[in-house]
Write an enzyme that holds these catalytic residues in place. Sequence first.
Site, PDB file in Angstrom:
ATOM      1  N   GLU A  19     -25.981  -2.459 -34.620  1.00 14.18           N
ATOM      2  CA  GLU A  19     -24.698  -3.092 -34.920  1.00 14.18           C
ATOM      3  C   GLU A  19     -24.377  -3.951 -33.712  1.00 14.18           C
ATOM      4  O   GLU A  19     -23.992  -3.445 -32.661  1.00 14.18           O
ATOM      5  CB  GLU A  19     -23.630  -2.021 -35.158  1.00 14.18           C
ATOM      6  N   CYS A  63     -16.376  -6.473 -32.073  1.00 13.47           N
ATOM      7  CA  CYS A  63     -17.397  -7.268 -32.766  1.00 13.47           C
ATOM      8  C   CYS A  63     -16.873  -7.804 -34.086  1.00 13.47           C
ATOM      9  O   CYS A  63     -17.315  -8.854 -34.549  1.00 13.47           O
ATOM     10  CB  CYS A  63     -18.663  -6.432 -32.975  1.00 13.47           C
TER      11      CYS A  63
END
Length: 454
Positions: free
Chosen positions: A227, A261
Site C-alpha cells: 500500500e 496516502c
Amino acid sequence: MIQSINPANLQLIKTYHSMLPTEVNKIIKLTDSAFEDWKGTSFIHRSKLMLNAANILLKKEEEFSRLMTLEMGKPIAQSRAEVKKCSWVCEYYAENAEKFLSDEVIETDASKSFVTFQPLGIVLAVMPWNFPFWQVFRFAAPGLMAGNGGILKHASNVSGCALAIEEVFREAGFPENLFRTILVPSSQMEEVIKNEKVKAVTLTGSVPAGKSVAKTAGSVLKKTVMELGGSDPYLILEEANLEMAADTCVTARLINGGQSCIAAKRFIIVEKIYDEFEKLFVEKMKSKKMGDPFDESNHIGPQASVPLRDELHQQVEKSIEHGAKLLLGGKIPKIEGAWYPPTVLTNIKKGMPAYDEELFGPVAALIKATDEADAIQIANDSIFGLGAAIFTKDIKRGERIAKEKLQAGCCFVNAFVKSDPRLPFGGIKESGYGRELSSFGIREFVNIKTVYIK
C-alpha cells in the site's frame, strides 16, 4: 540508537536501543514457536482475545492518543478517532473472521472437494508513522484472526507506539510472542525479510520503499501486499453542490496534516464553476487553524519531521518556479518545530511537482478542466492509483465515473476517500497491489488450499 522527537518543538521524547541481528533472530524464532501453537486454536478463542484487545484500546484511549500526538504531531481529536477505529477493526474481525475463512465446498466429480484457508506463519509488517496505530491494526487484526503470527517493523519516530501496540496484544491474552515489535534501522530489513521463518510481508509506505521491499521478498518468493503513495484526484463537476464539495475537499486535504496516502491532493474543477469553487475553497482553507496539536481548537499540528516539511516546501517552491500561482500559505513559519500552513496552489500544469508527485502535507493543487472528459483524463494522468472522488448532484453520473472511468482502487461519490474495515482497501499502478480489510484483506495471507476427495 533510535530517537523519537516531538515534531511540535523538536524536543527528544525518548531514545531506544536498536536491536542487534541476533536479538531480532531470537524474536523471530519465538514468534514462530508461538505461531505453531496459535494456528491450531479455534476462532472462538481468537475472537475472545481480539475483543479483549478492542476493549483495552478503548480503556487506554487517552494514553494512546497522547502518545500518537506527541510522537508524530496529529491533532489530539484525530488521535482519539484513530484509537476508536482500531478498536472497531478488532471487533469487526472478531465477529467475521470465521465466516470469511470458512471452507467453501465446490461441486466437482469428486465425492467431496472444497477450498480451505490455512494460516501461513509469520507476516512481517513494515509500517509508516502517519497513522501509527491504525496502519498496524488493520494488518494485525485480520492476520492474527487468520491464525498467523506478526512481526512489526515500525517507523523509527513512532517506536513508543510500536511497543504500546505489542503490549496491547500481550495484555489481551494473546501468546507472549505471537505479535512482536522489532526496533531496527531499515538497513537491517533485507535479512529480516529473507529469514526463512518469515512467510509474507506487508508494507505501507513510499513507492521507493515498496519497490525495495518487494524486490527483496520477490527474490525469495514471498507473498507481499503493498500500500504505497497516492495523489488522489477529486473531480468537481458543474452541477456539484459547491459549498458541500469545498467543505469536504478541505477536510480531505487537511486530515492528519495532509499526511495521508488517501488525502485529497489534486482538485480538478470544470471551468464553468472553477472561479466559484476556488473562492470557496481558499476561504475554507484560510479558516483552518494551525497550532499546538493538544489544543482542541486547532485543525492541524506540525508535520511529522523537519526534513519531511522541508521536502514538501521544496515541491511547492519548484511548482511556483514552473508557473504555479500561490493563493494561500506556502511560507515556513519562523517558529521552532516542523510547521507548515494550509497552502493552495493554482495554475497547475504537467511537469510541476504539484501535478506529477505526491504532496504529503497540507498543500492543495487546483487544476482547471474543460469538461468531464478532460477532468477524467487529468485524474488518470498519474503514476498513482489509490483513491479518487467525484462531486456531482447527478448520482448515476457519479457512479458511472467511479465504476468505469477512474483508475484507482477506491472511488467515492460526494464524500472523501477513507478506509473502512468492511470494504477492501488498496491501489493500482504505483500505489501498490493487494488489498487490506474486508474479506479480501484477511485472505491475502492464507494458503488458499484445494482439497479433493475421490
